[in-house]
Design an enzyme around this catalytic site. Structure first.
Site: not given
Length: 647
Positions: A495-496, A499, A555, A559
């Site tokens: 997930h990070e 980003h 987000e 995700d």
């Protein structure tokens, strides 16, 4: 077919019942918990992340008490200073002797401002002392040259959490403004104002706030991160107000004359003369008084803390405030965050776990690189640049190797009030922040301390941070299967990473500079996919309201990319079990919150509600359907052409 077809899932988590994964993945895992879970009286929510928060809180509070009473020796001088602040904050009897006295001097500073010219002359000192101002500055990396720090022109927050709260059809507006009026009036009386004067000050403050409402950005607008970068030549900026010496405001704080400043909200700066002028001067002073009291009353005695806390309870729906000891603990860990984070990380996490998690991150990065290389919609030129950016991401795991120098300046005096100690710390923090203007950007800085249950990506540094506290079950454990770990921390790691390639992060290069590294054709395809993600979530009913797809898009992109990548990683293991993978994914998003807090998050949070993150992104994974035997007509079915996958 809209996503809200998910039975009992997307629309109804407050009266949820257990069901099968075919009808609702989230409730199949969390339904029984959802029925019986109790939200702690002093918190607005409970669930996966919050359970870990409470465990960390419990462990460290025990240690704080042992340090404070001398039962255990301090590990170092910096922890000792943190414990001093804890003791000061926890001594309710001593703080009651100070009562309102510590704040009176700061109130008088505002009262003594004679007119706009006098305000302009004093604005530098007001800013350095931490007063709320209708225009202020911030220091941060230049988004187009992240080796250098620059001046950003910042704007104030509203009384209510977001401008959407002021909409006529928002049921919370009058309730919260009424409670705010009641609380501020009481605080004003506690510092010596009579009823009529207190009422006048509150009404003037609210009137000034009403001037700001149509001008400031909403949370949805702020979510488009790159729109905050609006360079302006400093000479031009200084002409934006007839009434304030904007040049002196900046130069007086950074001791330099910048060539440019970055305007975070152009609409606000263009409206400065409508906001700050002679006609509005008394309104502005009242607004500053009210802001000072609401921001600092909790640092006075217990009577003040309980009074100002009434508004927080109305806002988030918790039943009671934290007790004095918890308040003291969080005050100390807030100001000494890196110190406590390092102590926690070294004691509870350790080097072996740190090394193991780094290996998982290396594997997730390799999987991500493979997915980028085999991406079906990216051109070769963009693929190469994306992979290069991925290779350049700096990874921070557990806790930092060194502590920022500012902590060596923190000295707590146990003979003075909590309010005075916090004021002293605040001035140190503000000055240290201003001093960064003349220094290169510190790329080693951690955005999160080791005891925080969270993780983050910083687009301007192209780094990801995984604090020690999140690296435990259900996210990660040596006692869990590989599939469970990938469904937990694996998805968080990816997930990070994602980003770096979401709608905001994608506009920054490998060095964290805002720079278009895409071909026009590839970026057009990317925008189409992010629009599908907006459309997928926009309007989903949840807890009596609906999700704002634009607010939560970044987000959600992270995700779905994170889950996709973690799923691919899980499939490479010999013990792969996709039921365990999806079940743990759903477990980490368990959430139960008050209605008030849910409303707050739906208006301001860039994350979708946890139950929707669990269900909708699982629906986007083709592997989910055969794993649980989900077929057309079942609650979790989503037509293949409506499933959104980007990375």
């Amino acid at each position: 077919m809209k996503i809200n077809k998910i039975i009992g899932g997307a629309g109804d988590m407050f009266d949820a019942k257990p069901t099968s994964a075919q009808e609702n993945l989230y409730l199949s895992v969390n339904g029984e918990w959802q029925e019986t879970a109790k939200i702690p009286a002093d918190k607005p929510r409970t669930g996966g992340f919050m359970d870990l928060d409470e465990a960390v809180e419990k462990s460290l509070m025990k240690e704080f008490e042992d340090f404070s009473t001398g039962k255990v020796a301090y590990p170092n001088e910096l922890v000792e200073e943190a414990i001093k602040l804890y003791r000061v904050a926890n001594d309710a009897e001593k703080q009651s002797k100070f009562h309102q006295q510590p704040i009176l001097k700061d109130l008088q500073t505002i009262i003594d401002i004679k007119d706009i010219e006098d305000f302009s002359n004093k604005i530098v000192e007001l800013s350095k002392s931490g007063y709320a101002l209708p225009i202020d500055i911030d220091i941060d990396a230049d988004m187009k040259d992240t080796t250098k720090n620059v001046v950003y022109i910042d704007v104030p927050g509203l009384i209510l959490p977001d401008k959407t709260y002021y909409d006529e059809d928002n049921d919370s507006k009058e309730k919260l403004l009424s409670k705010y009026t009641e609380v501020v009036s009481k605080l004003l009386s506690m510092v010596g104002y009579d009823l009529e004067k207190a009422k006048s000050i509150v009404e003037q403050a609210k009137k000034f706030d009403s001037i700001l409402v149509p001008i400031v950005k909403s949370s949805e607008e702020k979510a488009d991160y790159t729109k905050m970068y609006n360079p302006m030549y400093f000479d031009e900026y200084t002409t934006k107000s007839k009434y304030l010496d904007l040049k002196s405001q900046v130069v007086g704080q950074i001791n330099d004359t910048p060539e440019k400043v970055i305007i975070i909200e152009p609409r606000y700066v263009d409206s400065l003369d409508d906001i700050i002028n002679a006609d509005n001067f008394e309104l502005m002073k009242s607004w500053m008084i009210v802001k000072l009291l609401m921001s600092n009353a909790g640092n006075l005695d217990e009577e003040f803390r309980q009074t100002v806390g009434e508004y927080s309870l109305a806002l988030n729906g918790a039943k009671e405030l934290q007790n004095r000891t918890k308040f003291a603990f969080h005050k100390a860990t807030g100001y000494f965050s890196q110190i406590i984070g390092l102590y926690y990380g070294e004691k509870y996490f350790g080097a072996s776990a740190k090394a193991d998690v780094k290996k998982m991150i290396e594997k997730m990065t390799a999987i991500y690189k493979d997915r980028l290389a085999n991406n079906s919609w990216l051109g070769e030129e963009t693929k190469k640049k994306a992979i290069h950016k991925l290779d350049m991401i700096e990874v921070k795991v557990g806790y930092p190797d060194k502590i920022d120098d500012i902590y060596k300046k923190y000295k707590i005096d146990e003979n003075i009030s909590l309010y005075e100690n916090i004021s002293n710390l605040r001035r140190i923090i503000i000055q240290d922040h201003l001093d960064q203007y003349s220094k290169p950007v510190d790329r080693s800085k951690w955005l999160m301390p080791g005891h925080m249950v969270n993780a983050c990506y910083d687009p301007s540094r192209n780094d990801i941070t995984f604090p020690a506290a999140i690296l435990q079950a259900p996210f990660y454990s040596l006692d869990q299967t590989s599939s469970q770990n990938y469904g937990g921390i694996g998805a968080v790691i990816a997930h990070e990473i994602s980003h770096a390639f979401d709608n905001n992060g994608s506009q920054f290069d490998e060095y964290g500079n805002m720079n278009n590294w895409w071909t026009d054709e590839d970026y057009a395809k990317f925008k189409e996919l992010t629009q599908k993600m907006i459309d997928e979530f926009d309007g989903i009913p949840y807890a009596g309201s609906t999700v704002n797809g634009k607010l939560v898009v970044s987000e959600n992109v992270a995700d779905v990319g994170g889950l996709r990548c973690a799923l691919e990683a899980a499939k490479t293991e010999s013990d792969v079990d996709l039921k365990l993978f999806f079940n743990n994914w759903a477990r980490v998003w368990r959430l139960k919150s008050t209605q008030e807090f849910t409303d707050l998050l739906l208006s301001t949070d860039v994350h979708s509600p946890g139950p929707l993150r669990a269900n909708v992104h699982a629906q986007n994974m083709d592997e989910f359907y055969p794993t649980f035997g989900v077929e057309e007509g079942m609650g979790m079915w989503l037509e293949p052409e409506k499933r959104v996958n980007i990375w």
